[in-house]
Design a protein around this motif. Structure first.
Motif, PDB file in Angstrom:
ATOM      1  N   GLY A  82      -5.546   0.769   5.538  1.00 35.16           N
ATOM      2  CA  GLY A  82      -5.339   2.216   5.455  1.00 35.16           C
ATOM      3  C   GLY A  82      -5.021   2.824   6.802  1.00 35.16           C
ATOM      4  O   GLY A  82      -4.137   3.684   6.912  1.00 35.16           O
ATOM      5  N   VAL A 117      -0.528  -5.090  -6.750  1.00 39.27           N
ATOM      6  CA  VAL A 117      -1.212  -3.890  -6.274  1.00 39.27           C
ATOM      7  C   VAL A 117      -2.378  -4.352  -5.409  1.00 39.27           C
ATOM      8  O   VAL A 117      -2.820  -5.501  -5.511  1.00 39.27           O
ATOM      9  N   ARG A 147      -1.446   4.660   7.997  1.00 37.40           N
ATOM     10  CA  ARG A 147      -1.324   6.010   8.588  1.00 37.40           C
ATOM     11  C   ARG A 147      -0.559   5.997   9.906  1.00 37.40           C
ATOM     12  O   ARG A 147       0.009   6.996  10.293  1.00 37.40           O
ATOM     13  N   ALA A 187       0.823  -1.209   0.000  1.00 36.05           N
ATOM     14  CA  ALA A 187       0.000   0.000   0.000  1.00 36.05           C
ATOM     15  C   ALA A 187       0.860   1.264   0.000  1.00 36.05           C
ATOM     16  O   ALA A 187       0.535   2.240  -0.678  1.00 36.05           O
ATOM     17  N   SER A 188       1.963   1.234   0.718  1.00 39.17           N
ATOM     18  CA  SER A 188       2.785   2.445   0.807  1.00 39.17           C
ATOM     19  C   SER A 188       3.719   2.622  -0.386  1.00 39.17           C
ATOM     20  O   SER A 188       4.239   3.714  -0.594  1.00 39.17           O
ATOM     21  N   ASN A 189       3.909   1.582  -1.199  1.00 43.21           N
ATOM     22  CA  ASN A 189       4.853   1.677  -2.313  1.00 43.21           C
ATOM     23  C   ASN A 189       4.227   1.509  -3.691  1.00 43.21           C
ATOM     24  O   ASN A 189       4.946   1.436  -4.687  1.00 43.21           O
ATOM     25  N   SER A 190       2.918   1.474  -3.763  1.00 38.81           N
ATOM     26  CA  SER A 190       2.286   1.204  -5.062  1.00 38.81           C
ATOM     27  C   SER A 190       1.695   2.443  -5.747  1.00 38.81           C
ATOM     28  O   SER A 190       0.991   2.312  -6.732  1.00 38.81           O
ATOM     29  N   GLN A 191       2.008   3.621  -5.263  1.00 35.83           N
ATOM     30  CA  GLN A 191       1.474   4.832  -5.894  1.00 35.83           C
ATOM     31  C   GLN A 191       1.969   4.977  -7.332  1.00 35.83           C
ATOM     32  O   GLN A 191       1.283   5.522  -8.176  1.00 35.83           O
ATOM     33  N   GLU A 192       3.145   4.482  -7.605  1.00 34.26           N
ATOM     34  CA  GLU A 192       3.756   4.622  -8.927  1.00 34.26           C
ATOM     35  C   GLU A 192       3.507   3.418  -9.820  1.00 34.26           C
ATOM     36  O   GLU A 192       3.981   3.380 -10.944  1.00 34.26           O
ATOM     37  N   ASP A 219      -9.204  -0.250  -2.440  1.00 35.39           N
ATOM     38  CA  ASP A 219      -8.626   0.785  -1.596  1.00 35.39           C
ATOM     39  C   ASP A 219      -8.251   0.219  -0.224  1.00 35.39           C
ATOM     40  O   ASP A 219      -8.987  -0.602   0.333  1.00 35.39           O
TER      41      ASP A 219
END
Length: 143
Positions: A138, A74, A142, A26-31, A78
């Motif tokens: 999520g 991925v 955080r 979750a923290s590394n899949s924005q790209e 969400d």
């Protein structure tokens, strides 16, 4: 028939590593998709073990695999819509720390009317399940 109570509560390596892998994902899949290799390296988890965990999570529609040279994994939805309970049940099965067949009405027991502990075990089991169902990936991300 004698009814026994079995203690189970201990979070396994599967559960701990599975949660760590999902938070990493979750923290590394924005790209884009994240490779098993990169998760394994960051989290110090064997790639083959991680493959087994992600295969289970994929079958449960918690993660998706993406093929190709830029492929990897991925989240399938969400992070706010994936509960810790979803993950733990996928990797562990039943989360009840105490297995009493009476709780699930699996057997008849001669002492059922006198069994005070049945109520206690049901409340403990329900409380744990409710707690993990209300914590999301999520929220963990955080923190």
């Amino acid at each position: 028939m004698k009814v026994g109570v079995k203690k189970l509560m201990k979070m396994s390596t599967k559960a701990r590593y599975g949660l760590r892998a999902l938070i990493d994902l979750a923290s590394n899949s924005q790209e884009g998709p994240v490779s098993i290799n990169s998760i394994a390296e960051r989290q110090k988890i064997s790639e083959s073990y991680l493959e087994q965990l992600l295969a289970k999570l994929r079958k449960a529609d918690i993660v998706k695999s993406v093929r190709g040279s830029q492929g990897g994994y991925v989240l399938a939805r969400d992070a706010e819509n994936i509960s810790v309970g979803d993950v733990l049940r996928t990797l562990e099965g039943n989360l009840n720390p105490v297995e009493c067949p009476l709780i699930n009405d699996e057997v008849d027991c001669n002492d059922e009317d006198k069994c005070v502990s049945k109520y206690v075990w049901k409340k403990v089991n329900d409380s744990i399940n409710e707690t993990v169902d209300h914590i999301t990936i999520g929220e963990l991300l955080r923190r």
